[in-house]
Scaffold this motif. Structure first.
Motif, PDB file in Angstrom:
ATOM      1  N   PHE A   1       0.854  -1.189   0.000  1.00 53.67           N
ATOM      2  CA  PHE A   1       0.000   0.000   0.000  1.00 53.67           C
ATOM      3  C   PHE A   1       0.883   1.229   0.000  1.00 53.67           C
ATOM      4  CE2 PHE A   1       0.826  -1.127   4.396  1.00 53.67           C
ATOM      5  CZ  PHE A   1       1.126   0.082   5.006  1.00 53.67           C
ATOM      6  N   ASP A   2       0.287   2.380  -0.228  1.00 55.08           N
ATOM      7  CA  ASP A   2       1.010   3.641  -0.220  1.00 55.08           C
ATOM      8  C   ASP A   2       1.130   4.135   1.223  1.00 55.08           C
ATOM      9  OD1 ASP A   2       1.187   6.725  -0.298  1.00 55.08           O
ATOM     10  OD2 ASP A   2       1.623   6.155  -2.368  1.00 55.08           O
ATOM     11  N   GLU A   3       2.345   4.239   1.707  1.00 52.04           N
ATOM     12  CA  GLU A   3       2.556   4.607   3.104  1.00 52.04           C
ATOM     13  C   GLU A   3       2.090   6.024   3.408  1.00 52.04           C
ATOM     14  OE1 GLU A   3       6.515   3.826   4.375  1.00 52.04           O
ATOM     15  OE2 GLU A   3       6.419   1.671   3.905  1.00 52.04           O
ATOM     16  N   GLU A   4       2.210   6.933   2.442  1.00 56.72           N
ATOM     17  CA  GLU A   4       1.735   8.297   2.665  1.00 56.72           C
ATOM     18  C   GLU A   4       0.209   8.319   2.791  1.00 56.72           C
ATOM     19  OE1 GLU A   4       3.447  11.107   3.266  1.00 56.72           O
ATOM     20  OE2 GLU A   4       5.158   9.733   3.349  1.00 56.72           O
ATOM     21  N   SER A   5      -0.464   7.510   2.001  1.00 55.88           N
ATOM     22  CA  SER A   5      -1.927   7.446   2.071  1.00 55.88           C
ATOM     23  C   SER A   5      -2.384   6.918   3.419  1.00 55.88           C
ATOM     24  CB  SER A   5      -2.476   6.544   0.953  1.00 55.88           C
ATOM     25  OG  SER A   5      -2.195   7.098  -0.306  1.00 55.88           O
TER      26      SER A   5
ATOM     27  N   ARG B   1     -10.151   6.615 -12.887  1.00 54.87           N
ATOM     28  CA  ARG B   1     -10.299   5.165 -12.758  1.00 54.87           C
ATOM     29  C   ARG B   1      -9.041   4.401 -13.164  1.00 54.87           C
ATOM     30  NH1 ARG B   1     -16.372   4.579 -15.116  1.00 54.87           N
ATOM     31  NH2 ARG B   1     -16.613   6.780 -14.639  1.00 54.87           N
ATOM     32  N   MET B   2      -8.120   5.066 -13.863  1.00 56.96           N
ATOM     33  CA  MET B   2      -6.856   4.404 -14.192  1.00 56.96           C
ATOM     34  C   MET B   2      -5.973   4.254 -12.957  1.00 56.96           C
ATOM     35  SD  MET B   2      -7.176   3.519 -17.232  1.00 56.96           S
ATOM     36  CE  MET B   2      -5.508   2.931 -17.525  1.00 56.96           C
ATOM     37  N   PHE B   3      -6.371   4.877 -11.851  1.00 53.64           N
ATOM     38  CA  PHE B   3      -5.645   4.731 -10.585  1.00 53.64           C
ATOM     39  C   PHE B   3      -5.476   3.262 -10.220  1.00 53.64           C
ATOM     40  CE2 PHE B   3      -6.320   3.813  -6.042  1.00 53.64           C
ATOM     41  CZ  PHE B   3      -5.226   4.434  -5.474  1.00 53.64           C
ATOM     42  N   TRP B   4      -6.539   2.473 -10.409  1.00 57.08           N
ATOM     43  CA  TRP B   4      -6.489   1.078  -9.963  1.00 57.08           C
ATOM     44  C   TRP B   4      -5.549   0.222 -10.802  1.00 57.08           C
ATOM     45  CZ3 TRP B   4     -10.720   4.125  -9.099  1.00 57.08           C
ATOM     46  CH2 TRP B   4     -11.163   4.183  -7.771  1.00 57.08           C
ATOM     47  N   PRO B   5      -5.681   0.194 -12.128  1.00 56.57           N
ATOM     48  CA  PRO B   5      -4.717  -0.591 -12.902  1.00 56.57           C
ATOM     49  C   PRO B   5      -3.271  -0.153 -12.693  1.00 56.57           C
ATOM     50  CG  PRO B   5      -6.613  -0.058 -14.258  1.00 56.57           C
ATOM     51  CD  PRO B   5      -6.749   0.740 -12.989  1.00 56.57           C
ATOM     52  N   GLU B   6      -3.069   1.147 -12.462  1.00 51.52           N
ATOM     53  CA  GLU B   6      -1.706   1.656 -12.297  1.00 51.52           C
ATOM     54  C   GLU B   6      -1.085   1.239 -10.968  1.00 51.52           C
ATOM     55  OE1 GLU B   6      -2.041   5.852 -12.895  1.00 51.52           O
ATOM     56  OE2 GLU B   6      -2.432   5.664 -15.054  1.00 51.52           O
ATOM     57  N   GLN B   7      -1.912   0.874  -9.988  1.00 50.21           N
ATOM     58  CA  GLN B   7      -1.379   0.469  -8.695  1.00 50.21           C
ATOM     59  C   GLN B   7      -0.502  -0.774  -8.797  1.00 50.21           C
ATOM     60  OE1 GLN B   7      -1.917   2.313  -5.578  1.00 50.21           O
ATOM     61  NE2 GLN B   7      -2.250   3.554  -7.395  1.00 50.21           N
TER      62      GLN B   7
ATOM     63  N   SER C   1      -2.803  -5.438  -4.357  1.00 49.30           N
ATOM     64  CA  SER C   1      -2.451  -4.231  -3.608  1.00 49.30           C
ATOM     65  C   SER C   1      -3.667  -3.800  -2.811  1.00 49.30           C
ATOM     66  CB  SER C   1      -2.000  -3.112  -4.552  1.00 49.30           C
ATOM     67  OG  SER C   1      -3.064  -2.719  -5.411  1.00 49.30           O
ATOM     68  N   GLN C   2      -3.480  -2.803  -1.940  1.00 51.91           N
ATOM     69  CA  GLN C   2      -4.629  -2.283  -1.195  1.00 51.91           C
ATOM     70  C   GLN C   2      -4.658  -0.760  -1.287  1.00 51.91           C
ATOM     71  OE1 GLN C   2      -4.481  -2.800   3.170  1.00 51.91           O
ATOM     72  NE2 GLN C   2      -2.369  -3.517   2.928  1.00 51.91           N
ATOM     73  N   TYR C   3      -5.843  -0.226  -1.096  1.00 51.52           N
ATOM     74  CA  TYR C   3      -6.026   1.215  -1.196  1.00 51.52           C
ATOM     75  C   TYR C   3      -7.058   1.659  -0.179  1.00 51.52           C
ATOM     76  CZ  TYR C   3     -10.091  -0.212  -3.995  1.00 51.52           C
ATOM     77  OH  TYR C   3     -11.253  -0.798  -4.427  1.00 51.52           O
TER      78      TYR C   3
ATOM     79  N   PHE D   1      -9.875  -5.450 -15.167  1.00 52.79           N
ATOM     80  CA  PHE D   1     -10.085  -5.995 -16.507  1.00 52.79           C
ATOM     81  C   PHE D   1      -9.028  -5.481 -17.478  1.00 52.79           C
ATOM     82  CE2 PHE D   1     -14.982  -6.318 -15.839  1.00 52.79           C
ATOM     83  CZ  PHE D   1     -14.782  -7.341 -14.923  1.00 52.79           C
ATOM     84  N   MET D   2      -8.036  -4.766 -16.996  1.00 48.93           N
ATOM     85  CA  MET D   2      -6.948  -4.299 -17.846  1.00 48.93           C
ATOM     86  C   MET D   2      -5.692  -4.167 -16.995  1.00 48.93           C
ATOM     87  SD  MET D   2      -7.960  -0.277 -18.542  1.00 48.93           S
ATOM     88  CE  MET D   2      -6.718  -0.173 -19.847  1.00 48.93           C
ATOM     89  N   GLY D   3      -4.563  -3.952 -17.639  1.00 51.34           N
ATOM     90  CA  GLY D   3      -3.311  -3.890 -16.897  1.00 51.34           C
ATOM     91  C   GLY D   3      -2.598  -5.232 -16.928  1.00 51.34           C
ATOM     92  N   PRO D   4      -1.983  -5.663 -15.835  1.00 50.94           N
ATOM     93  CA  PRO D   4      -1.206  -6.910 -15.807  1.00 50.94           C
ATOM     94  C   PRO D   4      -1.997  -8.116 -16.307  1.00 50.94           C
ATOM     95  CG  PRO D   4      -0.864  -5.667 -13.790  1.00 50.94           C
ATOM     96  CD  PRO D   4      -1.951  -4.961 -14.534  1.00 50.94           C
TER      97      PRO D   4
END
Length: 598
Positions: free
Chosen positions: A50-54, A76-82, A91-93, A461-464
């Motif tokens: 996860f993002d430690e700053e978040s 919404r591209m935030f999620w695939p980019e994680q 990952s977690q958010y 549904f996209m990304g890796p």
């Protein structure tokens, strides 16, 4: 006397004064606020990146999403980019002070396995339900399967995805509307004098006309595109043509019908609700605006007028009633359900209205998104477009020789593998939805991580594995998969598109073709070639999947049959995403010439 006090007594005496009491109270308030602040901070799940700053701020990852929107990017591209950010498939958010840690999964096989074989362990969850409940509370899309109203609401649309309805009602209505955009674009191309022009608005009008024709059997003269053609024809100067051939011609948009305006408004509200931490709170305030009130009023009033027409004909014709629209089928279903339950039919209920509107909304916006990406892709890939056009001419040789349109009945029945591949590849590389969310109904394991009950999952549904290399190690990764996932290894030709003969992040329809098993050398469409979840899968697979494929097949065939989508000038070609209810290209322009000349 004060000199005789012990240090402890002196401290107590000081506290007992008014300034001392105030200081103590302030300290208590500060401590309480600090404890509340600590309690409101995200609570990361152990072992998941996860993002430690978040994790150090109450709003969690929300500022990142807002920053993306401020930069004009699709949040919404935030999620695939994680997944790329952390180099992991899991990952977690954190979505704010009222939300628990959520988990994102970016691996095709595990997402597919969860949705298809472990659907009973997942539900839509209150977050997604609240997005849809805010605009269509009586529609099954915002309900869980165990909701008593779910089954009855879904049953109303049972006939709308059957082959008979799609081929006998939807296809003829759709085909006429596609021919209308041919006339519009021939007119615009002549006025544009060889320059590009915006296609997104026109494709939005087209998909609206197609779906309303099937849903409500609107008269051809009442369609948005016919109305637009008339409006442009009445203008003295319908186009603004720049001196430079590398700049686009500009056309004024059409004045929207009340129904299309309502549809765009409600779709926009739904899209925004997906981008905020609390959809329920968003709808609470947004639904009170004059714009939303008008949209709901127009939606309900117009649809109920069509219900009235269908009910009148059903009552007059009785057993001879022949449905010609989705509305007719829905009214018939309500009448049959009422008879079976020994009650009076409620034709004008919110459920009937909203199931009809849901058919309009889902069919219009998702198809609009895909067509917008598709015309960009075939314009940017000239070899693909030429091959598709040649393939279509071979499929309908008589129509081509007579310079006529492909016959509808032949087109509906035709098996054209390359056409299927062209469409499938657009849906793969440019999915209208980047993923879906579900919520765990019990504790589950995902790739070795323990996910608690009531955890929100983002399933990508996209990304890796879809458009980039997956993150599970080749040798040790298989052991992390669920038992059911391992047992279905090899079900697809590849489980990661980087293992195929074509780059995962590039547009190549050939990845979906293979030689026929009969030894003829003919190519066939292979739907199991590799990762693809654009329509989801399992119990909540996209309800309109068959409709989408039919419409795309009709529209793409007619457009490529009539037009050459020329390569855009370099300054007009980009691949930036925009987002509304579905993902769309930020810019969608076309530069057209007649296909009859090539």
């Amino acid at each position: 006397m004060a000199k005789d006090l012990s240090p402890a007594d002196a401290l107590l005496a000081g506290i007992d004064t008014l300034p001392g009491k105030s200081l103590l109270a302030a300290g208590g308030v500060a401590l309480s606020l600090y404890l509340l602040y600590r309690q409101a901070l995200p609570k990361p799940l152990p072992g998941i990146p996860f993002d430690e700053e978040s994790a150090k701020r109450i709003l969690g990852d929300v500022p990142y999403l807002q920053a993306m929107k401020d930069q004009g990017l699709a949040a919404r591209m935030f999620w695939p980019e994680q997944f790329d950010k952390y180099g992991t498939a899991v990952s977690q958010y954190f979505m704010g002070p009222t939300q628990k840690a959520a988990v994102a999964l970016g691996d095709y096989r595990e997402v597919h396995d969860l949705l298809l074989r472990h659907g009973k362990d997942l539900c839509r969850g209150p977050l997604v339900a609240s997005v849809w409940h805010g605009v269509m509370p009586a529609h099954f899309i915002g309900m869980e399967e165990d909701n008593p109203a779910f089954k009855a609401a879904k049953a109303l649309g049972k006939d709308l995805m059957t082959p008979s309805f799609l081929h006998e009602v939807n296809a003829p209505a759709s085909y006429q509307k596609v021919l209308s955009i041919v006339k519009l674009w021939q007119f615009k191309s002549e006025l544009a004098e060889g320059r590009a022009f915006d296609a997104a608005v026109d494709l939005g009008y087209l998909t609206y006309d197609i779906i309303t024709a099937a849903a409500l059997n609107i008269d051809d003269n009442d369609t948005q595109i016919r109305k637009y053609i008339r409006e442009l024809g009445e203008l003295k100067q319908p186009a603004t043509v720049p001196a430079s051939t590398t700049e686009p011609a500009e056309f004024p948009p059409s004045e929207l019908t009340d129904m299309l305006s309502a549809l765009f408004t409600i779709a926009g509200a739904s899209g925004k609700a997906f981008q905020v931490p609390s959809p329920k709170l968003f709808h609470l305030f947004n639904n009170r605006t004059a714009k939303m009130k008008k949209a709901y009023h127009d939606r309900d009033t117009i649809i109920r007028s069509y219900i009235g027409d269908a009910v009148r004909r059903l009552q007059e014709e009785g057993d001879n009633f022949k449905p010609t629209s989705a509305m007719d089928f829905i009214v018939m279903r309500e009448a049959a359900a009422a008879k079976k339950e020994n009650r009076a039919p409620d034709f004008y209920s919110d459920t009937v209205v909203q199931v009809t509107f849901g058919y309009l909304l889902g069919g219009q916006d998702s198809t609009h998104a895909t067509l917008s990406f598709l015309v960009k892709r075939i314009g940017a890939n000239q070899a693909v477009q030429t091959r598709l056009r040649d393939t279509l001419r071979k499929a309908f040789p008589e129509a081509w020789s007579q310079r006529a349109q492909p016959p509808l009945q032949e087109l509906v029945k035709a098996q054209i593998p390359y056409l299927d591949a062209v469409i499938e590849e657009v849906l793969r590389i440019d999915p209208p939805a980047v993923g879906i969310t579900r919520e765990t109904k019990k504790e589950i394991k995902i790739l070795g991580h323990t996910i608690p009950k009531d955890t929100v999952l983002f399933l990508s549904f996209m990304g890796p594995t879809y458009t980039s290399k997956g993150f599970l190690p080749e040798k040790t990764g298989e052991a992390l998969r669920s038992e059911s996932s391992r047992s279905h290894a090899g079900a697809y030709d590849v489980d990661d598109w980087t293992k195929s003969g074509y780059p995962a992040d590039e547009y190549h329809p050939d990845r979906w073709l293979k030689e026929s098993e009969d030894g003829s050398g003919e190519l066939t469409f292979n739907p199991r070639a590799g990762p693809f979840l654009t329509f989801s899968t399992g119990t909540r697979v996209c309800w309109g999947k068959r409709l989408a494929y039919l419409e795309l097949k009709l529209v793409v065939t007619v457009l490529v049959w009539n037009f050459v989508f020329e390569r855009l000038p370099e300054n007009l070609e980009d691949w930036v995403y925009d987002e509304d209810l579905f993902m769309k290209p930020k810019n969608c322009r076309v530069k057209l010439s007649s296909a009859w000349d090539v």
